[in-house]
Each structure stands twice: as structure tokens, then as C-alpha cells.
Design an enzyme around this catalytic site. Structure first.
Site, mmCIF file in Angstrom:
data_model
loop_
_atom_site.group_PDB
_atom_site.id
_atom_site.type_symbol
_atom_site.label_atom_id
_atom_site.label_comp_id
_atom_site.label_asym_id
_atom_site.label_seq_id
_atom_site.Cartn_x
_atom_site.Cartn_y
_atom_site.Cartn_z
ATOM 1 N N SER A 254 -22.883 134.561 95.273
ATOM 2 C CA SER A 254 -22.773 134.483 93.746
ATOM 3 C C SER A 254 -21.634 135.360 93.067
ATOM 4 O O SER A 254 -21.595 136.536 93.853
ATOM 5 C CB SER A 254 -24.236 134.844 93.040
ATOM 6 N N LYS A 255 -20.962 134.882 92.361
ATOM 7 C CA LYS A 255 -19.855 135.757 91.737
ATOM 8 C C LYS A 255 -20.685 136.962 90.846
ATOM 9 O O LYS A 255 -19.825 137.884 90.392
ATOM 10 C CB LYS A 255 -19.061 135.152 90.778
ATOM 11 N N ARG A 256 -21.915 136.764 90.605
ATOM 12 C CA ARG A 256 -22.680 137.973 90.121
ATOM 13 C C ARG A 256 -23.307 138.972 91.123
ATOM 14 O O ARG A 256 -23.681 139.859 90.620
ATOM 15 C CB ARG A 256 -23.676 137.620 89.421
ATOM 16 N N ASP A 257 -22.923 138.752 92.344
ATOM 17 C CA ASP A 257 -23.348 139.684 93.350
ATOM 18 C C ASP A 257 -22.588 140.675 93.705
ATOM 19 O O ASP A 257 -21.378 140.559 94.118
ATOM 20 C CB ASP A 257 -23.671 138.811 94.877
#
Length: 489
Positions: A254-257
């Protein structure tokens, strides 16, 4: 369709080059080069809301940095251009008109509110939401009425009834979809822009694309694209869908990871070598024959076999990437590693931007000292901390060494020898370590460990005599005196 292999990577100019997209580009590149084919870059920019200024240039720059070159594209041209979808709108319109004329597509005037209401009613009944075909058979009078209202139509593909769509996936084998799984889907939005599945099928055919390698999230798009091919009597390309890339907790990237850096730019900025990243990404969902994991780009092109694309998800192992990059750093020319690491010491304020020749020569020697253990360029700041600190703080392991009974004697003798040393260079320093051994009778760890800890503050590190030389006489003698005072010697 041409007999020559032709593959494409088709990014949207929506920002930086992501690891997943880089892998798609890389596998297509290897596929093309292995089969002596052509690799094409096509820009899919029809979703204007998501496009980012400079997004296309950023994608191209980091692909080139990785070592990926292409045979055709918006920047270099080619006989199948234009290579930006927004420059191909007239081409798409010709095929839209043909579908409308044949009755294989039709205009739909339903508003977004009406469509959402339809979806809500379907969900309430436990059905999978899909367009039910309300405007599939509008009369001329109904069309006229909608036009008078000022409604803008979308254009939908008329999905055939009771038809199966089967393709032999390069990675997964036979996959089948039923036409009943889909409602009549939009090929042209109300704003006149073609949708992804329509434009990509037109482009792939006109550009002679023979093989489509992409992520598994596109599997459900494939039957829609096959419908377009069938509508025009075209032969579809071969399709292959690569598995997901998961993090070490086996969750989808995830790009939020924040645990995993996900953009190629970040790795370049940290001082990773492009050929190491190229090698590492190739092994995310593909495996060679045998146990070897380090390959040159030419070797990967030669051995690339699409039949060895994995059917299991790829795990992004950060530690393996650091190990692999270290292997490449160790094998690289020292001058290249100096240029890789030096900017990080400058950025950290350890070195001046405009250093004199003597300072630069010293800094180059410090960097060279760590080439064997450096995992990425930015790590040089942490590794070389001992050369830029005025004082040392000893950790628990260091204190254990310093509390041994022979330490004061070893350090006192070694200090006296350094003070009187005329030539403060590594070979002479090595001789003084040997002389300290001879005078004190202490050898091995009892000799070397106290000297290392006292001078560097570390229980392990680079070659000792070279580190002492680069620290300089004043710093080393000062550290030794301070420590001897602390020990009451």
C-alpha cells in the site's frame, strides 16, 4: 499481426515510478529483449484528473536510470504513433462510430444519480451491482427527449448474451469469464474521453502488440478488451498477469505503508545502485534456474523465461535488497562508490560543499574504508560517525572490553608509542600495535579490542590501523588520554 514480439509498458502520468509499475516495465523489457522483439512505451493520459505535471517525464527518467530503454515512445517516436492517448482521440472516434453503426455500441443517457440508485437497489437485493441495460433499446423519440433535456450521453458496449471468454494466461493458464458477469460497459465517458479498456484494446491492436504482461489486477479487464477485439474481428494478443507484490507481513503493498519505500526515486536518493535494483525487482515474481541470484542485465535478458513467472505472490524483502545492493557495491569501482556516498556526508553537514583537496582526499579514504560493508549510499553517514564526533560514548559491549584488567597497561603503552611516532600512517601504526604486543605480552583480542574500542568507540569496524590514521594523531591521542583518566590509569 506481426510475427515479431512487440510488448508495451503503458503508464499513466500520475506521479512517481512505483516498484510495481517498474516491475511491469522491467518484465516487458526483458521479454522483448529475450525474444529479440520491440519494447514500446505508451502514455495513457485520458484520465486528466489524475495526471500530474511532470509525471510523464518522471516515469521516463527513472526507467532510464534503472537501465530500461525502449524502441518506440512519445519521446523518440516510431511508426505506430502518436504514443500519447490524448493525441489519439480522432483514432478512437473512428472505431466508436463503427461500433455505433453496427449496433455493437449505443448511447446511454442515464445520469450518475440514476445509475447510483440502480446500484443501491441491486445491493439491497443481494445482487452484484452492474448496469442493467435500461437504455439499451431507446427509440428515436426517447433519444430526442433526452437531448432536449441537455443530457450528455456516455457510449456503452453492447455485451453479447450467453458468451464465454477464455484466454490462456501466460502465468496462470486458462481463465474463463462469462458475458453475464458484465453489464454493458462504458467505452466513452460523458466528457468524450475513451475509457481504459476501450482505448487500450484499440491501441494494442494498431500498435501490433503481440503479448501483454501486466499485474493481476487487470485480469478482470481482459474479457472487456477481448470483446473489443471480437467486435472488430481482430486477433487478441497473448495475456499474462503477474502476481501481487506483498510486504513482509504478506499484505498487499500500500502506498500508505511506511515500512517499505515504494518509489524508485527514493532508492536512487538513498544511494542504491540501479543495476542492483534491476536485479532485485526481476526476482519479484520470477525465478531463474538454480540458486544464483546475482545477474547482470545481459545475463537476465539471456535467461529470462516467461514460463518461470511465479503463480505465488512476490514478497518484498527489504533485507535481501540491502544484501544485494551491498554485493554490487563491493564489486563496483571505488571511484563510483565515492561519488555515490560523498553527497550524503555533505547533505548531513559532515563535510563542506566546497572542500579543499586535502579534505576531499581524506573523505575519499574514509568512504573507501567502508565499501565492503556499505549497503546503500546514505548509510555512510551512520557508518562514519566515529570520524566526525569529538567525544565517544561507550555502549555496554564496549564497556565490557574496557573493564578487563590488562586494558590500562595496553592503552598506556600504545599511547606513549603514538605520541613519539614521526610518521602517522597505517603501516607505522601497525608496527606500534605489534610493539605494544611485544612490550605488554598481550596479544589477540586482549590487545586489539581495547585499542579499537578506545580509539573508535566500536567493538568491530574497518581495518584498525587505517581507521586510526584517518582519525588523526590529535584525535586518537586525546581519546586515549581521556579514557585513561576515566580508568584512573
Amino acid at each position: 499481426m506481426t510475427n515479431q514480439v512487440r510488448v508495451r509498458y503503458a503508464p499513466s502520468p500520475t506521479g512517481h515510478l512505483h516498484i510495481g509499475n517498474a516491475r511491469t516495465a522491467l518484465f516487458n523489457y526483458l521479454y522483448a529483449k529475450h525474444f529479440d522483439g520491440k519494447f514500446i512505451i505508451r502514455i495513457e493520459d485520458t484520465d486528466a484528473k489524475r495526471n500530474v505535471a511532470g509525471g510523464e517525464e518522471s516515469q521516463m527518467m527513472y526507467l532510464k536510470w534503472l537501465g530500461i530503454e525502449w524502441d518506440e515512445g512519445a519521446d523518440i517516436g516510431g511508426e505506430y504513433g502518436p504514443y500519447r492517448q490524448m493525441e489519439r482521440l480522432e483514432i478512437y472516434q473512428q472505431y466508436v462510430d463503427e461500433l455505433l453503426e453496427k449496433g455493437l455500441a449505443y448511447k446511454c443517457y442515464m445520469t450518475e444519480e440514476e445509475l447510483e440508485q440502480e446500484r443501491e437497489e441491486q445491493r439491497a437485493k443481494g445482487q452484484v451491482p452492474k448496469y442493467a441495460g435500461a437504455h439499451r433499446h431507446l427509440s428515436a423519440e426517447q433519444i430526442e427527449a433526452f437531448e432536449q433535456e441537455g443530457r450528455k450521453p456516455s457510449i456503452r458496449m453492447r455485451v453479447p448474451n450467453n458468451k464465454s471468454y477464455t484466454f490462456n494466461d501466460i502465468v496462470r493458464g486458462n481463465i474463463t469469464f462469462e458475458s453475464s458477469d458484465f453489464g454493458d460497459w462504458v467505452i466513452v465517458k460523458k466528457n468524450g474521453a475513451p475509457t481504459y479498456n476501450f482505448a487500450v484494446a484499440i491501441d494494442d491492436h494498431l500498435m501490433g502488440i503481440t503479448d501483454v504482461l501486466r499485474g493481476e489486477e487487470h485480469i478482470s479487464n481482459t474479457p472487456k478488451q477481448m470483446m473489443v477485439y471480437e467486435a472488430f474481428g481482430w486477433e487478441p494478443p497473448n495475456f499474462g498477469h503477474m502476481t501481487l507484490i506483498l510486504n513482509e507481513e504478506r499484505k498487499k503493498l500500500s502506498k500508505r505503508d511506511e515500512h517499505i519505500l515504494q518509489f524508485i526515486e527514493q532508492y536512487r536518493n538513498l544511494g542504491y545502485l540501479p543495476e542492483a535494483l534491476f536485479n532485485f525487482i526481476t526476482l519479484l515474481g520470477w525465478s531463474p534456474v538454480g540458486e544464483e541470484e546475482i545477474f547482470t542485465q545481459d545475463e537476465l535478458i539471456k535467461i529470462f523465461d516467461p514460463n518461470r513467472l511465479s503463480t505465488s505472490a512476490a514478497i518484498f524483502d527489504r533485507h535481501k535488497l540491502k544484501w544485494m545492493n551491498n554485493e554490487y557495491i563491493k564489486a563496483a569501482d571505488t571511484e563510483r562508490i565515492i561519488e555515490l556516498a560523498m553527497p550524503h556526508l555533505i547533505e548531513a553537514g559532515k563535510l563542506p560543499n566546497n572542500m579543499d583537496a586535502a579534505t576531499r582526499e581524506w573523505a575519499e579514504k574514509v568512504i573507501t574504508l567502508y565499501q565492503e560493508q556499505l549497503r546503500y549510499g546514505a548509510e555512510i553517514v551512520e557508518l562514519t560517525e566515529l570520524f566526525f564526533n569529538d567525544s565517544i560514548s561507550y555502549d555496554e559491549g564496549a564497556m565490557d572490553v574496557l573493564q578487563q584488567e590488562q586494558v590500562p597497561e595496553v592503552l598506556q603503552v600504545f599511547t606513549d608509542k603514538l605520541i613519539h611516532l614521526e610518521n602517522f600512517e597505517k603501516d607505522a601504526i601497525k608496527q606500534q600495535i605489534k610493539a605494544t604486543q611485544k612490550e605488554t605480552g598481550h596479544r589477540g583480542k586482549k590487545l586489539f579490542m581495547p585499542i579499537r574500542v578506545a580509539t573508535t568507540g566500536q567493538t568491530h569496524g574497518p581495518e584498525l590501523q587505517t581507521a586510526i590514521e584517518l582519525l588523526g594523531r590529535d584525535t586518537v591521542v586525546s581519546r586515549l588520554h581521556n579514557l585513561l583518566n576515566q580508568l584512573g590509569a
